[in-house]
Design an enzyme around this catalytic site. Structure first.
Site, PDB file in Angstrom:
ATOM      1  N   PHE A 139      -2.825  -5.316  -6.695  1.00  0.00           N
ATOM      2  CA  PHE A 139      -2.142  -6.409  -6.005  1.00  0.00           C
ATOM      3  C   PHE A 139      -1.824  -6.025  -4.560  1.00  0.00           C
ATOM      4  CE2 PHE A 139      -1.028  -6.862 -10.546  1.00  0.00           C
ATOM      5  CZ  PHE A 139      -1.580  -8.106 -10.776  1.00  0.00           C
ATOM      6  N   CYS A 140      -1.448  -4.773  -4.355  1.00  0.00           N
ATOM      7  CA  CYS A 140      -1.183  -4.287  -2.998  1.00  0.00           C
ATOM      8  C   CYS A 140      -2.455  -4.280  -2.168  1.00  0.00           C
ATOM      9  CB  CYS A 140      -0.595  -2.879  -3.043  1.00  0.00           C
ATOM     10  SG  CYS A 140       0.956  -2.741  -3.972  1.00  0.00           S
ATOM     11  N   CYS A 157      -2.557   0.324  -6.335  1.00  0.00           N
ATOM     12  CA  CYS A 157      -2.144  -0.951  -6.926  1.00  0.00           C
ATOM     13  C   CYS A 157      -3.119  -2.054  -6.517  1.00  0.00           C
ATOM     14  CB  CYS A 157      -0.730  -1.294  -6.472  1.00  0.00           C
ATOM     15  SG  CYS A 157      -0.243  -3.004  -6.772  1.00  0.00           S
ATOM     16  N   TYR A 194       1.959   0.751  -3.744  1.00  0.00           N
ATOM     17  CA  TYR A 194       1.334   1.915  -4.372  1.00  0.00           C
ATOM     18  C   TYR A 194      -0.107   1.900  -3.875  1.00  0.00           C
ATOM     19  CZ  TYR A 194       5.064   1.442  -7.933  1.00  0.00           C
ATOM     20  OH  TYR A 194       6.263   1.305  -8.580  1.00  0.00           O
TER      21      TYR A 194
END
Length: 327
Positions: free
Chosen positions: A108-109, A106, A103
């Site tokens: 974490f991404c 996001c 995403y």
């Protein structure tokens, strides 16, 4: 504000590079960059010149000498020096095929992307529809990021970074005091910093819609998918963020964000990066997580109300241009 911050970073880099201890080779490369800059924009009325005595050579060298501290230096020479001062890391083994399912907003991404970008590992980006998740139906893992590396599936952002770091730099991990500090702050990112973000970017309905508007500009979504993700997703995340705020004992979300930013700046202890002269994995983790909100309202407020802007700007220069691409 932000262009001025980048210009200030460039000035500092030029001053460091042009200091009294600079080698002849450094001077030569600086002058060559300045000459290229001045020759490409010599007609600009904003150019200012003065001589730099003590350097001799042919006409081109003398012309470059006069250009060193010209205004146009910042368009080329400063960029070159900054990039040299914080050059991207080289890797021993480079993966051949890397695909990131993500995403856009996001944290974490973005943490994984910061790592890939810094180590200049090309990767294909697949934007996942946050409602249907049709792009990851093939996987049993139902979250993002998912990173495919030469056919191997990797999940969980910190695990992805650890595994990939070991792959590209075999035998590089040690048990030094510096690594202990690095691990401490990487845990802080995963256990504290990321939990502050959702209550901030989904603080109100309008901020939630702004966030999903940003998310849906990426990826191959149909008009109806974009509208569904934008309004249904924003509404859902607004209410979820309130539960997260309560779960993590956050009273004032903005105050918590500012406090976290100041905590990180204090951890630097005057260093350019936690890693010292160059970013380490903790720097990349903090940068990646904060990049997910940087140009949303929460991120803008954070930079305007804390001291983190200078470090963030240095990280942008160090990480450089994204190695990701979309098909």
């Amino acid at each position: 504000m932000f262009p001025q911050m980048r210009k200030a970073a460039g000035i500092a880099a030029v001053r460091r590079a042009a200091g009294g201890v600079a080698s002849a080779d450094q001077h030569h490369r600086l002058f060559q960059a300045a000459l290229f800059s001045s020759s490409s924009a010599s007609s600009s009325p904003r150019s200012h010149w003065f001589s730099y005595n003590g350097i001799t050579g042919d006409k081109a060298s003398r012309a470059a000498t006069h250009a060193v501290f010209g205004t146009m230096l910042f368009s080329t020479a400063a960029t070159a020096i900054v990039e040299e001062a914080h050059a991207k890391e080289t890797v021993k083994l480079r993966p051949k095929d890397v695909v990131l399912y993500q995403y856009e907003a996001c944290p974490f991404c973005n943490k994984v992307k910061a790592f890939l970008d810094y180590y200049d590992i090309p990767y294909r980006v697949v934007e996942v529809n946050p409602l249907s998740k049709k792009e990851t139906k093939w996987s049993e893992y139902k979250k993002v990021p998912i990173l495919m590396v030469d056919g191997e599936q990797m999940v969980n952002s910190s695990d992805i970074i650890d595994k990939l770091y070991s792959k590209i730099n075999p035998g590089a991990l040690t048990d030094s005091a510096e690594e202990s500090e690095e691990k401490k702050w990487r845990r802080w990112v995963d256990n504290h910093l990321v939990h502050i973000l959702s209550p901030n970017i989904y603080r109100s309905i309008s901020e939630a819609i702004d966030s999903f508007d940003y998310i849906t500009t990426k990826g191959n979504f149909s008009f109806m998918e974009k509208m569904s993700a934008k309004y249904v997703g924003a509404g859902a995340m607004y209410f979820i963020s309130k539960r997260l705020k309560k779960r993590h004992n956050i009273t004032d979300e903005r105050a918590a964000l500012y406090e976290a930013a100041e905590t990180w700046v204090d951890a630097l202890q005057g260093r350019d990066f936690l890693g010292g002269a160059k970013p380490n994995l903790a720097d990349l983790a903090v940068f990646g997580v904060l990049k997910s909100i940087r140009y949303l309202r929460a991120g803008q407020d954070m930079v305007e109300n804390t001291r983190i802007g200078d470090w963030y700007d240095r990280m942008e220069n160090a990480v450089g241009v994204s190695a990701g691409f979309r098909e």
